[in-house]
Design a protein around this motif. Sequence first.
Motif, PDB file in Angstrom:
ATOM      1  N   GLU A  12       0.825  -1.214   0.000  1.00 46.76           N
ATOM      2  CA  GLU A  12       0.000   0.000   0.000  1.00 46.76           C
ATOM      3  C   GLU A  12       0.855   1.257   0.000  1.00 46.76           C
ATOM      4  O   GLU A  12       0.554   2.232  -0.706  1.00 46.76           O
ATOM      5  CB  GLU A  12      -0.940   0.008   1.207  1.00 46.76           C
ATOM      6  CG  GLU A  12      -1.836   1.242   1.244  1.00 46.76           C
ATOM      7  CD  GLU A  12      -2.827   1.263   2.392  1.00 46.76           C
ATOM      8  OE1 GLU A  12      -3.533   2.274   2.527  1.00 46.76           O
ATOM      9  OE2 GLU A  12      -2.899   0.279   3.153  1.00 46.76           O
ATOM     10  N   PHE A  13       1.940   1.258   0.771  1.00 54.60           N
ATOM     11  CA  PHE A  13       2.766   2.462   0.859  1.00 54.60           C
ATOM     12  C   PHE A  13       3.458   2.784  -0.467  1.00 54.60           C
ATOM     13  O   PHE A  13       3.813   3.934  -0.713  1.00 54.60           O
ATOM     14  CB  PHE A  13       3.789   2.335   1.990  1.00 54.60           C
ATOM     15  CG  PHE A  13       3.318   2.973   3.270  1.00 54.60           C
ATOM     16  CD1 PHE A  13       3.858   4.164   3.718  1.00 54.60           C
ATOM     17  CD2 PHE A  13       2.314   2.383   4.019  1.00 54.60           C
ATOM     18  CE1 PHE A  13       3.412   4.767   4.894  1.00 54.60           C
ATOM     19  CE2 PHE A  13       1.860   2.969   5.193  1.00 54.60           C
ATOM     20  CZ  PHE A  13       2.402   4.161   5.631  1.00 54.60           C
ATOM     21  N   GLU A  14       3.625   1.802  -1.304  1.00 51.54           N
ATOM     22  CA  GLU A  14       4.216   2.052  -2.613  1.00 51.54           C
ATOM     23  C   GLU A  14       3.291   2.885  -3.495  1.00 51.54           C
ATOM     24  O   GLU A  14       3.726   3.506  -4.466  1.00 51.54           O
ATOM     25  CB  GLU A  14       4.542   0.720  -3.303  1.00 51.54           C
ATOM     26  CG  GLU A  14       5.687  -0.032  -2.644  1.00 51.54           C
ATOM     27  CD  GLU A  14       5.986  -1.347  -3.336  1.00 51.54           C
ATOM     28  OE1 GLU A  14       5.261  -1.677  -4.305  1.00 51.54           O
ATOM     29  OE2 GLU A  14       6.926  -2.040  -2.905  1.00 51.54           O
ATOM     30  N   THR A  15       2.000   2.920  -3.155  1.00 50.99           N
ATOM     31  CA  THR A  15       1.032   3.682  -3.945  1.00 50.99           C
ATOM     32  C   THR A  15       0.781   5.074  -3.380  1.00 50.99           C
ATOM     33  O   THR A  15       0.113   5.886  -4.031  1.00 50.99           O
ATOM     34  CB  THR A  15      -0.314   2.938  -4.007  1.00 50.99           C
ATOM     35  OG1 THR A  15      -0.931   2.939  -2.706  1.00 50.99           O
ATOM     36  CG2 THR A  15      -0.112   1.502  -4.465  1.00 50.99           C
ATOM     37  N   LEU A  16       1.290   5.347  -2.183  1.00 48.90           N
ATOM     38  CA  LEU A  16       1.055   6.642  -1.548  1.00 48.90           C
ATOM     39  C   LEU A  16       2.108   7.663  -1.974  1.00 48.90           C
ATOM     40  O   LEU A  16       3.211   7.301  -2.393  1.00 48.90           O
ATOM     41  CB  LEU A  16       1.070   6.499  -0.026  1.00 48.90           C
ATOM     42  CG  LEU A  16       0.020   5.578   0.598  1.00 48.90           C
ATOM     43  CD1 LEU A  16       0.187   5.545   2.114  1.00 48.90           C
ATOM     44  CD2 LEU A  16      -1.398   6.019   0.226  1.00 48.90           C
ATOM     45  N   ASP A  17       1.767   8.937  -1.834  1.00 51.07           N
ATOM     46  CA  ASP A  17       2.722  10.004  -2.136  1.00 51.07           C
ATOM     47  C   ASP A  17       3.857   9.993  -1.117  1.00 51.07           C
ATOM     48  O   ASP A  17       3.757   9.383  -0.045  1.00 51.07           O
ATOM     49  CB  ASP A  17       2.024  11.368  -2.106  1.00 51.07           C
ATOM     50  CG  ASP A  17       1.054  11.528  -3.275  1.00 51.07           C
ATOM     51  OD1 ASP A  17       1.229  10.832  -4.282  1.00 51.07           O
ATOM     52  OD2 ASP A  17       0.128  12.357  -3.162  1.00 51.07           O
ATOM     53  N   ALA A  18       4.925  10.704  -1.439  1.00 45.84           N
ATOM     54  CA  ALA A  18       6.078  10.797  -0.532  1.00 45.84           C
ATOM     55  C   ALA A  18       5.704  11.555   0.731  1.00 45.84           C
ATOM     56  O   ALA A  18       4.790  12.388   0.736  1.00 45.84           O
ATOM     57  CB  ALA A  18       7.236  11.486  -1.244  1.00 45.84           C
ATOM     58  N   PHE A  19       6.418  11.273   1.789  1.00 49.05           N
ATOM     59  CA  PHE A  19       6.233  11.986   3.051  1.00 49.05           C
ATOM     60  C   PHE A  19       6.661  13.438   2.849  1.00 49.05           C
ATOM     61  O   PHE A  19       7.724  13.700   2.294  1.00 49.05           O
ATOM     62  CB  PHE A  19       7.073  11.332   4.143  1.00 49.05           C
ATOM     63  CG  PHE A  19       6.730  11.752   5.546  1.00 49.05           C
ATOM     64  CD1 PHE A  19       5.816  11.029   6.288  1.00 49.05           C
ATOM     65  CD2 PHE A  19       7.328  12.865   6.128  1.00 49.05           C
ATOM     66  CE1 PHE A  19       5.499  11.407   7.594  1.00 49.05           C
ATOM     67  CE2 PHE A  19       7.023  13.238   7.416  1.00 49.05           C
ATOM     68  CZ  PHE A  19       6.104  12.514   8.164  1.00 49.05           C
ATOM     69  N   PRO A  20       5.871  14.407   3.277  1.00 51.44           N
ATOM     70  CA  PRO A  20       6.230  15.815   3.055  1.00 51.44           C
ATOM     71  C   PRO A  20       7.404  16.262   3.922  1.00 51.44           C
ATOM     72  O   PRO A  20       7.712  15.638   4.945  1.00 51.44           O
ATOM     73  CB  PRO A  20       4.949  16.561   3.444  1.00 51.44           C
ATOM     74  CG  PRO A  20       4.273  15.656   4.432  1.00 51.44           C
ATOM     75  CD  PRO A  20       4.580  14.258   3.973  1.00 51.44           C
TER      76      PRO A  20
END
Length: 325
Positions: free
Chosen positions: A181-189
Amino acid sequence: MNKIILLLGIFFITLGCESVPEYTLPGTEFISIGDREVNYASLGEGSPVVVFETGLGQPMTNWWPIYEQVGEFTKVFAYDRPGYEKSSEVSSLTSAQEVAELLHQNLYETGNMPPYIIVGHSFGGILANAFTRIYPEDVIGVVLIDASHPRQLIAFKEIEIEEPIYAKDYEVEILNNIHNEFETLDAFPTIPLFVLTAEGSIEDVAIWLDLQQELASLSSNSIHEIVYGSGHFIHQDNPEVVIDAIQTIIDEAPTRKNAKGGVGLSKSRVNSYKSLKDIVSEYQGKNNFKVKDINVKFAKDFLKFLLTKKVYQKSYALKKIADLK
């Protein structure tokens, strides 16, 4: 019973769930949001709102050692995830993103508007991590308390345990798919990030420090502090450390917003377990000291020595000295 790969958040729950005293958080309310019911607590005034996200198997009362104290200098919000305490089950949950969306809705429906500082413990750290990526415009800072890492399922792939009775079915499903799932999320700001790591966790799991350092590297504007003498529940073992971390984020967030590229948190407090052990070894070598020689003079000298090495863990040194005397 199904088997799942060990994640440290589960490890601590199954081997000894931290007890929560009979206690109701001040400002506890019960609200209906659409077709679900949410048990939550809100206290204090001002901005930002500090949002607490609990670990596996924990009700919101788990935050009792710090909830009211933080509420003295800003607004706080805690809640029970679906299926915990009075919060109703939500059968369709399968991802951290869906949990984040529900939390976002909870905050707006209860009048707790951004900006937010998200504080996540253990499994709650994964959820805080996801929430921040999904709503980067709403979050100005994050505190991770001995937080789980999305890569833990891979890191601990050779260890299996029975499914813990404290985890909800949707939480187990989230854990089993979290690295994908984390591979589909945007980068941490690039926002202020404070990572607190328990000494006890480092001692129990060798790779834990590496995972915690990876979490600290999510933002170039971060502090990583090892809390010596603490177990997994840092907010209960050393509440003042967590309160200080939250206050640090609050103090830094306005500076970050007003400066081009961000000024960044001071990194003078960053240190590692290995470096401290090296320092102790160096001191021992220079002073021909053995554990049995602990005394008041040594305590004072050792504290001075730590400061020359830019290690600001006085509380740890004092505790260890007291234990050995």
